[in-house]
Scaffold this motif. Sequence first.
Motif, PDB file in Angstrom:
ATOM      1  N   HIS A 103       0.808  -1.224   0.000  1.00  0.00           N
ATOM      2  CA  HIS A 103       0.000   0.000   0.000  1.00  0.00           C
ATOM      3  C   HIS A 103       0.841   1.274   0.000  1.00  0.00           C
ATOM      4  O   HIS A 103       0.309   2.365   0.224  1.00  0.00           O
ATOM      5  CB  HIS A 103      -0.982   0.021   1.178  1.00  0.00           C
ATOM      6  CG  HIS A 103      -2.020  -1.051   1.108  1.00  0.00           C
ATOM      7  ND1 HIS A 103      -3.174  -0.932   0.379  1.00  0.00           N
ATOM      8  CD2 HIS A 103      -2.069  -2.290   1.666  1.00  0.00           C
ATOM      9  CE1 HIS A 103      -3.904  -2.026   0.493  1.00  0.00           C
ATOM     10  NE2 HIS A 103      -3.244  -2.878   1.265  1.00  0.00           N
ATOM     11  N   ARG A 104       2.131   1.164  -0.276  1.00  0.00           N
ATOM     12  CA  ARG A 104       2.988   2.356  -0.324  1.00  0.00           C
ATOM     13  C   ARG A 104       2.880   3.002  -1.702  1.00  0.00           C
ATOM     14  O   ARG A 104       3.059   2.343  -2.721  1.00  0.00           O
ATOM     15  CB  ARG A 104       4.441   1.981  -0.023  1.00  0.00           C
ATOM     16  CG  ARG A 104       5.377   3.193   0.101  1.00  0.00           C
ATOM     17  CD  ARG A 104       6.772   2.770   0.563  1.00  0.00           C
ATOM     18  NE  ARG A 104       6.706   2.091   1.854  1.00  0.00           N
ATOM     19  CZ  ARG A 104       6.603   2.721   3.018  1.00  0.00           C
ATOM     20  NH1 ARG A 104       6.545   4.046   3.064  1.00  0.00           N
ATOM     21  NH2 ARG A 104       6.549   2.027   4.134  1.00  0.00           N
ATOM     22  N   VAL A 111       2.297   5.713   3.133  1.00  0.00           N
ATOM     23  CA  VAL A 111       1.276   4.693   3.369  1.00  0.00           C
ATOM     24  C   VAL A 111       0.195   5.355   4.215  1.00  0.00           C
ATOM     25  O   VAL A 111       0.472   5.839   5.316  1.00  0.00           O
ATOM     26  CB  VAL A 111       1.849   3.467   4.114  1.00  0.00           C
ATOM     27  CG1 VAL A 111       0.741   2.463   4.396  1.00  0.00           C
ATOM     28  CG2 VAL A 111       2.962   2.813   3.300  1.00  0.00           C
ATOM     29  N   GLU A 113      -2.795   5.302   6.653  1.00  0.00           N
ATOM     30  CA  GLU A 113      -3.377   4.404   7.647  1.00  0.00           C
ATOM     31  C   GLU A 113      -4.776   4.876   8.010  1.00  0.00           C
ATOM     32  O   GLU A 113      -4.980   6.051   8.323  1.00  0.00           O
ATOM     33  CB  GLU A 113      -2.506   4.351   8.906  1.00  0.00           C
ATOM     34  CG  GLU A 113      -1.139   3.727   8.706  1.00  0.00           C
ATOM     35  CD  GLU A 113      -1.184   2.216   8.493  1.00  0.00           C
ATOM     36  OE1 GLU A 113      -2.248   1.618   8.748  1.00  0.00           O
ATOM     37  OE2 GLU A 113      -0.160   1.658   8.076  1.00  0.00           O
ATOM     38  N   GLY A 117      -6.892  -0.348   8.471  1.00  0.00           N
ATOM     39  CA  GLY A 117      -5.554  -0.704   8.020  1.00  0.00           C
ATOM     40  C   GLY A 117      -5.039   0.242   6.956  1.00  0.00           C
ATOM     41  O   GLY A 117      -5.599   1.328   6.765  1.00  0.00           O
ATOM     42  N   PRO A 118      -3.979  -0.147   6.238  1.00  0.00           N
ATOM     43  CA  PRO A 118      -3.416   0.739   5.207  1.00  0.00           C
ATOM     44  C   PRO A 118      -4.358   0.870   4.020  1.00  0.00           C
ATOM     45  O   PRO A 118      -5.117  -0.049   3.698  1.00  0.00           O
ATOM     46  CB  PRO A 118      -2.106   0.045   4.809  1.00  0.00           C
ATOM     47  CG  PRO A 118      -2.321  -1.387   5.159  1.00  0.00           C
ATOM     48  CD  PRO A 118      -3.218  -1.401   6.363  1.00  0.00           C
ATOM     49  N   TYR A 119      -4.310   2.046   3.367  1.00  0.00           N
ATOM     50  CA  TYR A 119      -5.201   2.333   2.235  1.00  0.00           C
ATOM     51  C   TYR A 119      -4.386   2.853   1.062  1.00  0.00           C
ATOM     52  O   TYR A 119      -3.487   3.678   1.213  1.00  0.00           O
ATOM     53  CB  TYR A 119      -6.252   3.373   2.623  1.00  0.00           C
ATOM     54  CG  TYR A 119      -7.126   3.801   1.460  1.00  0.00           C
ATOM     55  CD1 TYR A 119      -8.190   3.011   1.044  1.00  0.00           C
ATOM     56  CD2 TYR A 119      -6.863   4.978   0.767  1.00  0.00           C
ATOM     57  CE1 TYR A 119      -8.981   3.383  -0.027  1.00  0.00           C
ATOM     58  CE2 TYR A 119      -7.656   5.362  -0.301  1.00  0.00           C
ATOM     59  CZ  TYR A 119      -8.712   4.567  -0.693  1.00  0.00           C
ATOM     60  OH  TYR A 119      -9.486   4.935  -1.768  1.00  0.00           O
TER      61      TYR A 119
END
Length: 201
Positions: A103-104, A111, A113, A117-119
């Motif tokens: 997701h980076r 990233v 958050e 969770g990560p988006y």
Amino acid sequence: MIRGAGGEKPYSPSSGYRYDGLYKVVAHWFANHEDAPQFRVCQFQLVKIYDQVAAGVVVDNPDLSATAESTSVQGPAPHKKTTVSKAVRSAQVVKNVKGWHKHRCQVCGIVIEVDVGPYSQGAHIRPLGRKHGGPDVESNMLCLCPNDHVRFDNGALYITDDLKVVNALNGEVIGPLRVHPRHVIDLDHIRYHRSQLPNIP
């Protein structure tokens, strides 16, 4: 559209700010900055939606134009049934690209958050629409944050053949595109994206 004092006198309030209604973007282009010609700016042609309605011009969202002047409507927004034809996207393709990059964002490296969770967003390099005919495959997709997704889709960013990210508004190289060994990007799609931008080699 909100106008502030200090702009062109025929259009600006004498002081403070003034709400001037809803406008539609009907065209956009890039031009050199008047005071700093080394920089490019994105300019827009706006048409007031109410003026279009008064002239009998059909706008994209007739429901909006018909009710835009009524700002005191309470309750849920109205709904209507529509028929839409769009490309079918593969959830697995998006999952693969996002997973490889964790997701980076491949442009800025952040990233995002959120509670779950990560988006991140899967951004097609060559669009899927009939006009462009891009394929829904990993080699035609980037993992981007929402900001860089919007910038890329609207021509404010482009990528060179050696995978450098360039700010299309001023020509500045932002840095290398973040890559992953399993994520092989097709340069034909990169070149197609550049071919859709004005004055970009």
